[in-house]
Design an enzyme around this catalytic site. Structure first.
Site, PDB file in Angstrom:
ATOM      1  N   TRP A   6       0.834  -1.209   0.000  1.00 49.92           N
ATOM      2  CA  TRP A   6       0.000   0.000   0.000  1.00 49.92           C
ATOM      3  C   TRP A   6       0.871   1.262   0.000  1.00 49.92           C
ATOM      4  O   TRP A   6       1.999   1.245   0.498  1.00 49.92           O
ATOM      5  CB  TRP A   6      -0.969   0.001   1.191  1.00 49.92           C
ATOM      6  CG  TRP A   6      -0.314   0.010   2.558  1.00 49.92           C
ATOM      7  CD1 TRP A   6       0.015  -1.082   3.306  1.00 49.92           C
ATOM      8  CD2 TRP A   6       0.099   1.162   3.320  1.00 49.92           C
ATOM      9  NE1 TRP A   6       0.615  -0.684   4.478  1.00 49.92           N
ATOM     10  CE2 TRP A   6       0.674   0.682   4.518  1.00 49.92           C
ATOM     11  CE3 TRP A   6       0.054   2.544   3.115  1.00 49.92           C
ATOM     12  CZ2 TRP A   6       1.190   1.533   5.509  1.00 49.92           C
ATOM     13  CZ3 TRP A   6       0.570   3.382   4.092  1.00 49.92           C
ATOM     14  CH2 TRP A   6       1.129   2.876   5.276  1.00 49.92           C
ATOM     15  N   GLU A  28       7.714   8.583  13.731  1.00 52.49           N
ATOM     16  CA  GLU A  28       7.928   7.976  12.409  1.00 52.49           C
ATOM     17  C   GLU A  28       8.744   8.900  11.498  1.00 52.49           C
ATOM     18  O   GLU A  28       9.576   8.444  10.721  1.00 52.49           O
ATOM     19  CB  GLU A  28       6.580   7.676  11.728  1.00 52.49           C
ATOM     20  CG  GLU A  28       5.723   6.620  12.422  1.00 52.49           C
ATOM     21  CD  GLU A  28       6.218   5.193  12.207  1.00 52.49           C
ATOM     22  OE1 GLU A  28       7.143   4.984  11.408  1.00 52.49           O
ATOM     23  OE2 GLU A  28       5.671   4.290  12.880  1.00 52.49           O
ATOM     24  N   GLU A  60       9.171   1.815   6.015  1.00 51.90           N
ATOM     25  CA  GLU A  60       8.876   2.685   7.164  1.00 51.90           C
ATOM     26  C   GLU A  60       8.526   4.113   6.723  1.00 51.90           C
ATOM     27  O   GLU A  60       7.700   4.769   7.337  1.00 51.90           O
ATOM     28  CB  GLU A  60      10.093   2.743   8.113  1.00 51.90           C
ATOM     29  CG  GLU A  60      10.272   1.511   8.974  1.00 51.90           C
ATOM     30  CD  GLU A  60       9.243   1.426  10.095  1.00 51.90           C
ATOM     31  OE1 GLU A  60       8.602   2.433  10.428  1.00 51.90           O
ATOM     32  OE2 GLU A  60       9.077   0.312  10.635  1.00 51.90           O
ATOM     33  N   HIS A  90       5.022   5.428   6.609  1.00 56.25           N
ATOM     34  CA  HIS A  90       4.228   5.654   7.828  1.00 56.25           C
ATOM     35  C   HIS A  90       4.131   7.138   8.175  1.00 56.25           C
ATOM     36  O   HIS A  90       3.034   7.670   8.369  1.00 56.25           O
ATOM     37  CB  HIS A  90       4.814   4.869   9.014  1.00 56.25           C
ATOM     38  CG  HIS A  90       4.886   3.391   8.768  1.00 56.25           C
ATOM     39  ND1 HIS A  90       5.605   2.531   9.561  1.00 56.25           N
ATOM     40  CD2 HIS A  90       4.333   2.624   7.790  1.00 56.25           C
ATOM     41  CE1 HIS A  90       5.475   1.298   9.101  1.00 56.25           C
ATOM     42  NE2 HIS A  90       4.724   1.327   8.014  1.00 56.25           N
ATOM     43  N   GLU A 122       9.677  -2.563  17.225  1.00 54.10           N
ATOM     44  CA  GLU A 122       8.683  -2.817  16.175  1.00 54.10           C
ATOM     45  C   GLU A 122       7.399  -3.359  16.790  1.00 54.10           C
ATOM     46  O   GLU A 122       6.294  -3.031  16.349  1.00 54.10           O
ATOM     47  CB  GLU A 122       9.219  -3.796  15.125  1.00 54.10           C
ATOM     48  CG  GLU A 122      10.423  -3.292  14.331  1.00 54.10           C
ATOM     49  CD  GLU A 122      10.085  -2.224  13.290  1.00 54.10           C
ATOM     50  OE1 GLU A 122       8.932  -1.754  13.236  1.00 54.10           O
ATOM     51  OE2 GLU A 122      10.985  -1.859  12.531  1.00 54.10           O
ATOM     52  N   THR A 178       5.604  -0.406  18.498  1.00 57.09           N
ATOM     53  CA  THR A 178       4.882   0.448  17.545  1.00 57.09           C
ATOM     54  C   THR A 178       3.657  -0.281  16.986  1.00 57.09           C
ATOM     55  O   THR A 178       2.631   0.340  16.718  1.00 57.09           O
ATOM     56  CB  THR A 178       5.782   0.939  16.385  1.00 57.09           C
ATOM     57  OG1 THR A 178       6.536  -0.161  15.891  1.00 57.09           O
ATOM     58  CG2 THR A 178       6.711   2.047  16.825  1.00 57.09           C
ATOM     59  N   ASP A 204       2.531  -3.485   9.070  1.00 56.86           N
ATOM     60  CA  ASP A 204       3.948  -3.371   8.680  1.00 56.86           C
ATOM     61  C   ASP A 204       4.857  -3.585   9.889  1.00 56.86           C
ATOM     62  O   ASP A 204       5.854  -4.310   9.820  1.00 56.86           O
ATOM     63  CB  ASP A 204       4.269  -1.967   8.132  1.00 56.86           C
ATOM     64  CG  ASP A 204       3.723  -1.728   6.725  1.00 56.86           C
ATOM     65  OD1 ASP A 204       3.105  -2.636   6.150  1.00 56.86           O
ATOM     66  OD2 ASP A 204       3.937  -0.612   6.205  1.00 56.86           O
ATOM     67  N   GLU A 205       4.505  -2.933  10.986  1.00 60.79           N
ATOM     68  CA  GLU A 205       5.350  -3.023  12.183  1.00 60.79           C
ATOM     69  C   GLU A 205       5.454  -4.469  12.657  1.00 60.79           C
ATOM     70  O   GLU A 205       6.513  -4.923  13.073  1.00 60.79           O
ATOM     71  CB  GLU A 205       4.806  -2.146  13.325  1.00 60.79           C
ATOM     72  CG  GLU A 205       4.522  -0.686  12.975  1.00 60.79           C
ATOM     73  CD  GLU A 205       5.746   0.160  12.673  1.00 60.79           C
ATOM     74  OE1 GLU A 205       6.844  -0.392  12.448  1.00 60.79           O
ATOM     75  OE2 GLU A 205       5.603   1.402  12.632  1.00 60.79           O
ATOM     76  N   HIS A 228       7.837  -6.368  10.514  1.00 64.13           N
ATOM     77  CA  HIS A 228       9.212  -5.982  10.856  1.00 64.13           C
ATOM     78  C   HIS A 228       9.640  -6.613  12.180  1.00 64.13           C
ATOM     79  O   HIS A 228      10.785  -7.040  12.334  1.00 64.13           O
ATOM     80  CB  HIS A 228       9.340  -4.457  10.939  1.00 64.13           C
ATOM     81  CG  HIS A 228       9.062  -3.764   9.637  1.00 64.13           C
ATOM     82  ND1 HIS A 228       8.783  -2.421   9.551  1.00 64.13           N
ATOM     83  CD2 HIS A 228       9.019  -4.236   8.362  1.00 64.13           C
ATOM     84  CE1 HIS A 228       8.576  -2.101   8.281  1.00 64.13           C
ATOM     85  NE2 HIS A 228       8.704  -3.180   7.549  1.00 64.13           N
TER      86      HIS A 228
END
Ligand SMILES: [Fe+2]
Ligand SMILES: [Fe+2]
Length: 329
Positions: free
Chosen positions: A33, A76, A111, A114, A164, A167, A196-197, A200
């Site tokens: 995305w 971020e 990242e 974000h 990670e 977050t 995503d976090e 990661h």
């Protein structure tokens, strides 16, 4: 062989698997995305309508919520600090463009979306003072951070595994809150960031897992070291314009605690999750010193939980320059 050289060898060993790591834990640019997918499309005629709707819905969100969203966004946006830090870690070689530096660049690329999407959302919301936010961001990048890992890959991977997940927790909670207040678009945005976090987190904790298999005692000592000195948040130097370094961090984390976005109990919970994930209780072949570190780590969450229970959070928020109370409920 020195400890530093062994770490370098371990990093070189793992580097052979970087392609697999990238396949397993990162998403190709064309498939992932992008901020634009989640925001009013400025190429379309409907743009102003969409912005108006976004602003209407944003009106219902409370003060602490905005403070937390702003603090998360600034955290971020200080990504240059984290990327340049990780590039300095032993075994990461940007000059040679080795596997690890490729990992760091691609992680940074993910990242970077974000802060980008959150910044644009805040700008469009009309609820916050963007100039103040921008000044805080610039300060934070100027101030950098001090996370106590040095260039040690073992300590850095403990830090990133923890961070990670932290977050993930906070973006996910913000997503839940936004939904509760009827802001489904913001909720989706934060949910995707949280996703995503989590990926990661899986990546960095897998790196640690693999290090445990080849250098268990040193990995255990590094884990203990990081837990003993505590994981400082990447934005711990946060300040408002015209203020002293770090002066806004506690007030920001008070807001996060007050609305339950990230609490002392979450800190303990994350620690326990790492202990479970790395099966700390089952690791074999430890030196006496590392055995002691293991004992220390196994008992730590219960000890920390007792301390966090006693924490008292102020009932009302500090008034931040980022968010004018008059504009918010
Ligand atoms: Fe992020
Ligand atoms: Fe992250």
């Amino acid at each position: 062989m020195s400890i530093k050289n062994i770490r370098l060898e371990v990093m070189q060993l793992l580097e052979k698997k970087v392609d697999t790591f990238m396949n397993d834990y990162l998403i190709p640019v064309e498939k992932i995305w992008q901020p634009t997918d989640l925001l009013p499309d400025s190429e379309k005629e409907t743009f102003f309508e969409e912005v108006k709707e976004l602003r209407e819905i944003a009106k219902d969100l409370p003060y602490d919520f905005w403070v937390v969203l702003v603090g998360d966004t600034i955290t971020e946006e200080a990504l240059p600090t984290y990327e340049s830090w990780l590039m300095e870690v032993e075994g990461v070689d940007n000059e040679e463009r080795n596997g690890w530096s490729r990992w760091i660049r691609s992680w940074t690329g993910e990242e970077n979306r974000h802060g980008d999407v959150l910044n644009k959302y805040l700008y469009l919301s009309g609820r916050v003072n963007m100039r103040e936010i921008e000044m805080t961001t610039q300060h934070l990048i100027n101030d950098g951070f001090d996370i106590g890992t040095g260039k040690d890959p073992y300590k850095n991977f403990v830090y990133t595994s923890f961070q990670e997940l932290a977050t993930y927790v906070s973006h996910n909670r913000v997503a839940q809150m936004a939904k509760k207040y009827g802001d489904n678009k913001l909720s989706k945005m934060c949910k995707l960031i949280a996703g995503d976090e989590m990926r990661h987190h899986h990546a960095y904790s897998e790196f640690v897992n693999q290090i445990f298999q080849v250098d268990p005692s040193e990995m255990m000592l590094a884990f203990q070291y990081m837990m003993k000195q505590k994981i400082v948040m990447p934005a711990h130097f946060l300040r408002e314009s015209g203020q002293k370094i770090s002066s806004a961090f506690e007030q920001f984390s008070d807001s996060a605690q007050r609305i339950g976005v990230y609490t002392a109990a979450d800190y303990v919970d994350i620690m326990q999750k790492l202990i479970d994930k790395w099966k700390i209780d089952q690791i074999n072949g430890l030196t006496d010193e590392a055995e002691k570190a293991r004992d220390y780590l196994m008992k730590l969450p219960a000890r920390m939980a007792r301390i966090s229970d006693r924490l008292v959070i102020p009932e009302t928020s500090h008034v931040f320059k980022w968010v004018q109370p008059a504009l918010v409920k």
